[in-house]
Design a protein around this motif. Structure first.
Motif, mmCIF file in Angstrom:
data_model
loop_
_atom_site.group_PDB
_atom_site.id
_atom_site.type_symbol
_atom_site.label_atom_id
_atom_site.label_comp_id
_atom_site.label_asym_id
_atom_site.label_seq_id
_atom_site.Cartn_x
_atom_site.Cartn_y
_atom_site.Cartn_z
ATOM 1 N N ALA A 12 0.835 -1.204 0.000
ATOM 2 C CA ALA A 12 0.000 0.000 0.000
ATOM 3 C C ALA A 12 0.869 1.253 0.000
ATOM 4 O O ALA A 12 0.584 2.223 -0.709
ATOM 5 C CB ALA A 12 -0.936 0.000 1.206
ATOM 6 N N SER A 13 1.952 1.240 0.778
ATOM 7 C CA SER A 13 2.862 2.374 0.836
ATOM 8 C C SER A 13 3.531 2.590 -0.519
ATOM 9 O O SER A 13 3.656 3.723 -0.987
ATOM 10 C CB SER A 13 3.905 2.150 1.922
ATOM 11 O OG SER A 13 4.803 3.219 1.959
ATOM 12 N N ASP A 14 3.949 1.501 -1.158
ATOM 13 C CA ASP A 14 4.580 1.592 -2.474
ATOM 14 C C ASP A 14 3.586 2.136 -3.499
ATOM 15 O O ASP A 14 3.926 2.989 -4.314
ATOM 16 C CB ASP A 14 5.113 0.226 -2.900
ATOM 17 C CG ASP A 14 5.974 0.309 -4.146
ATOM 18 O OD1 ASP A 14 6.871 1.180 -4.186
ATOM 19 O OD2 ASP A 14 5.739 -0.489 -5.083
ATOM 20 N N LEU A 20 1.726 9.293 -5.900
ATOM 21 C CA LEU A 20 2.281 10.625 -5.672
ATOM 22 C C LEU A 20 3.247 10.992 -6.792
ATOM 23 O O LEU A 20 3.225 12.121 -7.309
ATOM 24 C CB LEU A 20 2.970 10.687 -4.306
ATOM 25 C CG LEU A 20 3.615 12.018 -3.930
ATOM 26 C CD1 LEU A 20 2.588 13.140 -3.889
ATOM 27 C CD2 LEU A 20 4.318 11.883 -2.587
ATOM 28 N N ALA A 21 4.086 10.063 -7.194
ATOM 29 C CA ALA A 21 5.033 10.314 -8.283
ATOM 30 C C ALA A 21 4.291 10.643 -9.579
ATOM 31 O O ALA A 21 4.696 11.547 -10.330
ATOM 32 C CB ALA A 21 5.948 9.105 -8.471
ATOM 33 N N ALA A 25 4.537 13.982 -11.868
ATOM 34 C CA ALA A 25 4.839 13.876 -13.292
ATOM 35 C C ALA A 25 3.765 14.544 -14.156
ATOM 36 O O ALA A 25 4.063 15.004 -15.259
ATOM 37 C CB ALA A 25 5.003 12.410 -13.678
ATOM 38 N N ALA A 26 2.541 14.617 -13.658
ATOM 39 C CA ALA A 26 1.452 15.243 -14.406
ATOM 40 C C ALA A 26 1.554 16.765 -14.419
ATOM 41 O O ALA A 26 0.928 17.421 -15.258
ATOM 42 C CB ALA A 26 0.106 14.817 -13.818
ATOM 43 N N PHE A 36 1.685 22.694 -5.692
ATOM 44 C CA PHE A 36 1.402 21.353 -5.173
ATOM 45 C C PHE A 36 2.253 21.070 -3.936
ATOM 46 O O PHE A 36 1.749 20.572 -2.922
ATOM 47 C CB PHE A 36 1.665 20.327 -6.277
ATOM 48 C CG PHE A 36 1.315 18.914 -5.914
ATOM 49 C CD1 PHE A 36 0.020 18.552 -5.570
ATOM 50 C CD2 PHE A 36 2.272 17.922 -5.940
ATOM 51 C CE1 PHE A 36 -0.309 17.237 -5.251
ATOM 52 C CE2 PHE A 36 1.958 16.608 -5.630
ATOM 53 C CZ PHE A 36 0.664 16.269 -5.277
ATOM 54 N N LEU A 37 3.530 21.417 -3.998
ATOM 55 C CA LEU A 37 4.415 21.218 -2.847
ATOM 56 C C LEU A 37 3.944 22.015 -1.637
ATOM 57 O O LEU A 37 3.954 21.513 -0.515
ATOM 58 C CB LEU A 37 5.856 21.600 -3.200
ATOM 59 C CG LEU A 37 6.628 20.603 -4.040
ATOM 60 C CD1 LEU A 37 7.914 21.236 -4.568
ATOM 61 C CD2 LEU A 37 6.938 19.349 -3.242
ATOM 62 N N ARG A 38 3.533 23.251 -1.859
ATOM 63 C CA ARG A 38 3.062 24.084 -0.740
ATOM 64 C C ARG A 38 1.799 23.505 -0.107
ATOM 65 O O ARG A 38 1.583 23.617 1.091
ATOM 66 C CB ARG A 38 2.828 25.512 -1.197
ATOM 67 C CG ARG A 38 4.122 26.258 -1.466
ATOM 68 C CD ARG A 38 3.872 27.744 -1.687
ATOM 69 N NE ARG A 38 5.090 28.427 -2.065
ATOM 70 C CZ ARG A 38 6.048 28.793 -1.224
ATOM 71 N NH1 ARG A 38 5.931 28.539 0.057
ATOM 72 N NH2 ARG A 38 7.127 29.410 -1.655
#
Length: 108
Positions: A12-14, A20-21, A25-26, A36-38
């Motif tokens: 599940a973590s993977d 998230l990756a 990438a989107a 997004f980071l903020r």
């Protein structure tokens, strides 16, 4: 007794990390990634990530840890962690550096 890792939790973590990756990438524009980071991270988390990224070019130039600390204020422990990741990590720093260098060369 040491608890055994839960394979279902690890899967599940993977899967969450992969999702998230894909979200990163989107995002095509730097300002979208920044927004997004903020939204995703605390100010302290953002500062820690920015500090790590800031020392990468200095480490690649061979600048000694103490000098990097003097230049940036980033702890020697963090500098060491980044150095280990550059040498033995998953290769993410290297890919990011290569892509940024390629874009810079294209724009010149």
């Amino acid at each position: 007794m040491k608890p055994r890792p839960d394979p279902d939790r690890e899967k599940a973590s993977d899967a969450s990390l992969k999702a998230l990756a894909r979200a990163f990438a989107a995002l095509e524009r730097p300002q979208d990634v920044q927004a997004f980071l903020r939204d995703l991270c605390t100010p302290a988390e953002l500062e820690a990530m920015a500090d790590r990224w800031r020392v990468v070019p200095l480490l690649r130039k061979g600048v000694p840890y103490r000098e990097i600390y003097d230049l940036t204020g980033v702890s020697v422990t963090t500098i060491g962690r980044v150095a280990r990741s550059l040498e033995h990590g998953a290769g993410g720093y290297a890919v990011a550096i290569e892509r940024l260098s390629a874009r810079k060369a294209e724009s010149n």
